[in-house]
Design an enzyme around this catalytic site. Structure first.
Site, PDB file in Angstrom:
ATOM      1  N   HIS A 118       0.963  -1.232  -0.162  1.00 16.08           N
ATOM      2  CA  HIS A 118      -0.081   0.155   0.015  1.00 16.08           C
ATOM      3  C   HIS A 118       0.847   1.309  -0.006  1.00 16.08           C
ATOM      4  CE1 HIS A 118      -3.291  -2.483   0.701  1.00 16.08           C
ATOM      5  NE2 HIS A 118      -2.677  -3.250   1.872  1.00 16.08           N
ATOM      6  N   HIS A 127      -7.430  -4.423  -0.976  1.00 19.14           N
ATOM      7  CA  HIS A 127      -7.109  -5.641  -1.399  1.00 19.14           C
ATOM      8  C   HIS A 127      -7.992  -6.211  -2.402  1.00 19.14           C
ATOM      9  CE1 HIS A 127      -6.702  -4.909   2.846  1.00 19.14           C
ATOM     10  NE2 HIS A 127      -5.123  -4.933   2.715  1.00 19.14           N
TER      11      HIS A 127
END
Ligand SMILES: Nc1ncnc2c1ncn2[C@@H]1O[C@H](COP(=O)(O)OP(=O)(O)O)[C@@H](O)[C@H]1O
Ligand SMILES: Nc1ncnc2c1ncn2[C@@H]1O[C@H](COP(=O)(O)OP(=O)(O)O)[C@@H](O)[C@H]1O
Ligand SMILES: [Mg+2]
Ligand SMILES: [Mg+2]
Ligand SMILES: [Mg+2]
Ligand SMILES: [Mg+2]
Lengths: 333, 211, 333, 211
Positions: free
Chosen positions: A57, A219
């Protein structure tokens, strides 16, 4: 899959090596190599601010370690919560005796690992309180807010909590401010393409050409619906339609807007979207007093975007304006 | 050979074989998580059981509880993710009341699974039907309790089979926990990856005692 | 092609609307909407620094308008040089009477349009001198350096020229420093996937799965060779093999390293590459005294990376260390 | 109808049709640039000739030179890119010595193309064989000079044909200029997009006078 890595099982190690070297003025490794701390952490007289989460991320999470922000992060594998031990070691790295505010996102793995880490901390006499980010509107109905995921609103939570701590706030004050920050945030993502974990070698899920996943998670968790791709303006409208009524955001309010690319989105396109977001907010009498547009919280090579709107009051405005310096965000004094 | 029980050394070797099996299941588990999660379950389990394998190479262990605790700790420290917490807790919680046991009997197995189940539920709040590993663990624990008096080599295959059926039942469930929750009906037809891991662990144990 | 835009022919307009609004503390539109200037430009007593180029490279070019950097940019269509008129209007926006340093990249369109703009400037008595970036090693042999393209080294040229101007340098001093900066830079790109212009709707060129284009340009111009994809380490080695002998960079030197993603490359992977670059440079006795890792100069949604190595001396070090603030790069005082 | 020459109003209308043709060639030219450039040539030409169309809607023009200058300026101001400079220069440079001409004759056409060619070469330094629009413009200018005494309606088709042959010859060239340069041999077999634009402009002119 044409990507840049060596051993697919060592991407996090390899990244950390590069990161620690490039940003050695700002961060350092803790004894536990899966903890990245502020070079000067623990910072005397200050509540420690900790977060953590899976990798992939970037610049979240480790990019938000810095002055006026986070003191230590626990670093997980790609899309996997850090271990309890790493969270605990991050607490230790951040604690200067005034306690630790652990500000993290609402995922099963993080919840469980933080809970275990808190037990370890308790044994060592480190006081830890938590705020769990749950700003992602599409992930659960309003009546089930505690089930919602944390997404890019986490950054604003860290910013506010970090500022409150840097101002000398007590643990309770930092927690209260961070909680207010995340309670004031509402987010939504739209996915335009899937992402691929190097060790997996094929896309995590499927988004068809000509379709987009509205409400996607960081995700690739599915959202509210899959629809045909639309214009940027229609995308902005769709996102705001979900986000605005949820708080709700109303005329006369002041807000901060954070528009983050998911990794593969050209910067140009974020600004195209932002132009419309600003137009709509203005038309509703909502005033944007701070914008953040860029790749703030990504999902590997996913194409797409998340929008976060945060309602502001004087305290939150002061906290957002407070100087900070980190890889992910810098606000000048 | 119908083994009544396993001494500590055999139990250690069994868990080495379990570790091999889990490392070998990396791609399978990743595929399952890819269908309804974020594709990392197999990677995590493989990393976890590689760590277990390293730990188990340093005997001796003083009790079944110590062995299970060691396994759980290795998982916890190496894996991360939801499954690191859950499987670490299964082994550590499951071994908590087995620190006087010098052999793995069917009764010990039942206690391991029952206590492990309780610890997992205390940790993560999942109940039967939420489409998690609990849906395999719970029937396995029940089967183990029912066969607590039988030789281990007879009990374990039945326990593994109960887990397998539990895994199969997760196909018909909508997730109420974890990353698959927002999939809603799109999760139907897919088994839960964590449940599959419970079954694979028990199946490798059963194969070892039956070999 | 799942992307974020409205009318594909208006992506630049739409982006500029968003950009000008978000960064209104830093930049403003000139009368010519295809010129973005520093809010305070022309800045009294300072040489004006101007650049310009096609869009689709964000944060380049407009992201480098800011304090201690660029005063005005001419903004072109996607991958197209700005018009001569826009360059000229950028000169006007930047000129405070001390002259204008136009620091741009070596492309046929930019060369011609800048030349025409300079004629217009001459008529109005604005003194303009240029430096043409040609840091891209694979684009021509060493004996044909003047044919080489400008790539991410341009950023370091702007940084140095911008600093020299901010320090009060004369036009000649700014030009000399910027020329030294680019003469000290060597770059190379590797492409891992093609990019797609929204108005075209299909990839500009082809990179096969499992292959990469070594020496690719910022618009997908082909490089030296197409090879099978390799590990990150082998990619770094390949890039350094091309770049280091060209200057040449040798033991005992100090350098700056800029590793830029091309748009779709996960940040994580840039750091994986950087770790190896640092290792190799260290092993050759070359000292990195400044790193820049991130999306500094992109090509829409291209997957890939460019590496720039710059040889430093005291003047260049001082210029790189000089404070600047912009969307693309901030160096604190 | 074999038109000897075009009056200014007819010339204006002709360039409106040329503009239509160029706007309609957007995808074709983009495809050509996609093969050996950066895919923007058709987009740029279409934008440029849309601007030309807007300008030409405001007559009258006092001379051929004024008309060509107006077209060139519209291209220069709207297009950008290499081709904005090159085609803008072609028209502005080509019109420079035609400010006394009240009609487009074959002689004026020859001067337009010759002077335009010279201006383009002065601007960008391209020579014949570099695989640029010069490779179509140069033979076109030569053909125009050879037919400078013929009626325009006979000259223009021949000039356009000369340009077409020039375009075809660029297939066998390796680029020595612009974005295609680093393609090397990979550029073989592909025509130069800017050269194709020269031909399309002249072809649309020829079609107008022959209609
Ligand atoms: N609260 C919970 N209780 C029990 N098991 C859980 C819980 N949350 C998730 N799991 C199990 O974890 C598995 C997912 O593991 P993994 O993919 O490693 O974690 P993550 O969801 O963090 O990516 C699920 O298939 C499920 O069986
Ligand atoms: N120096 C030059 N002289 C003449 N024509 C040129 C020159 N450079 C480029 N061109 C022409 O411009 C065309 C490309 O135009 P375009 O795609 O719009 O520009 P860019 O290369 O900036 O993307 C080429 O096909 C070529 O014919
Ligand atoms: Mg995960
Ligand atoms: Mg998972
Ligand atoms: Mg171009
Ligand atoms: Mg082009």
């Amino acid at each position: 899959m044409n990507r840049i890595f060596n051993d697919p099982d060592l991407v996090v190690e390899d990244m950390l090596r590069g990161w620690l070297q490039v940003h050695s003025d700002l961060v350092a490794a803790a004894e536990n190599r899966r903890v990245v701390r502020h070079v000067r952490a623990p910072i005397a007289g200050k509540v420690g601010v900790v977060t953590g989460g899976g990798s992939g991320h970037e610049p979240a999470f480790l990019g938000y370690v810095g002055d006026g922000l986070v003191d230590a992060v626990a670093v997980g594998e790609i899309f996997s919560s850090p271990t309890a031990k790493s969270f605990f070691d991050a607490f230790k790295a951040a604690d200067a005796g005034k306690g630790v505010a652990c500000l993290y996102g609402n995922y099963a793995g993080d919840n469980m690992n933080v809970k275990m880490a808190m037990k370890m901390a308790e044994k060592e006499g480190i006081r830890v309180r938590t705020v769990v980010a749950n700003d992602d509107v599409p992930s659960a109905p309003r009546s089930d807010r505690e089930k919602r995921r944390g997404v890019a609103g986490e950054i604003l939570m860290w910013k506010v909590g970090g500022a409150r701590a840097a101002m000398g706030g007590s643990l309770d004050e930092v927690i209260t401010a961070a909680q207010k920050a995340i309670d004031s945030c509402r987010s939504i993502g739209i996915g335009l393409s899937a992402c691929t974990i190097p060790a997996v070698g094929k896309p995590n899920f499927e988004i068809k050409d000509g379709e987009m996943e509205v409400g996607i998670g960081h995700h690739g968790e599915p959202g509210i619906k899959v629809v045909k791709t639309t214009s940027a303006n229609a995308m902005a409208d769709l996102m705001l339609e979900t986000v605005l009524p949820d708080l709700p955001f109303e005329a006369g309010m002041e807000v901060a807007v954070l528009l983050s690319g998911l990794g593969a989105t050209p910067i140009m396109e974020l600004y195209i979207l932002q132009a419309r977001v600003a137009e709509i907010l203005a038309s509703r009498g909502i005033q944007i007093s701070r914008h953040f547009v860029g790749n703030y919280f990504t999902s590997l090579d996913m194409m797409g975007v998340t929008l976060t709107v945060m309602k502001l009051d004087d305290e939150l405005k002061a906290c957002l304006a407070y100087p900070c310096r980190s890889v992910g965000m810098t606000v000048e004094g | 050979m119908d083994r009544e029980q396993l001494d500590l050394e055999s139990a250690r070797v069994m868990f080495l074989r379990v570790s091999d099996a889990m490392v070998a299941s990396k791609d399978l588990l990743t595929e399952l998580d890819r269908a309804i999660g974020d594709s990392d379950h197999g990677i995590g389990m493989a990393r976890g059981f590689e760590a277990v394998r390293r730990e188990l190479e340093r005997p001796p262990f003083g009790s079944v509880g110590a062995l299970l605790h060691c396994i759980g700790t290795a998982l916890l420290r190496s894996m991360g993710g939801a499954s690191g917490a859950v499987f670490g807790t299964l082994f550590r919680g499951g071994g908590a009341r087995l620190h006087d046991e010098r052999a793995l009997t069917s009764a010990a197995l039942a206690r391991f699974l029952e206590d492990g189940l309780e610890a997992v539920q205390a940790r993560g709040g999942a109940r039967t039907g939420d489409k998690t590993m609990v849906d395999a663990l719970e029937p396995a624990a029940r089967a183990a309790r029912a066969r607590a008096g039988e030789p281990l080599a007879r009990a374990l295959p039945a326990v593994a089979e109960a887990a397998r059926l539990g895994v199969e039942r997760t196909r018909d469930l909508v997730a109420r926990m974890g990353k698959a929750r927002t999939l809603g009906e799109r999760a139907l037809g897919h088994v839960d990856p964590g449940a599959a891991s419970v079954h694979l662990i028990l199946r490798a144990m059963a194969e070892f005692v039956s070999a």
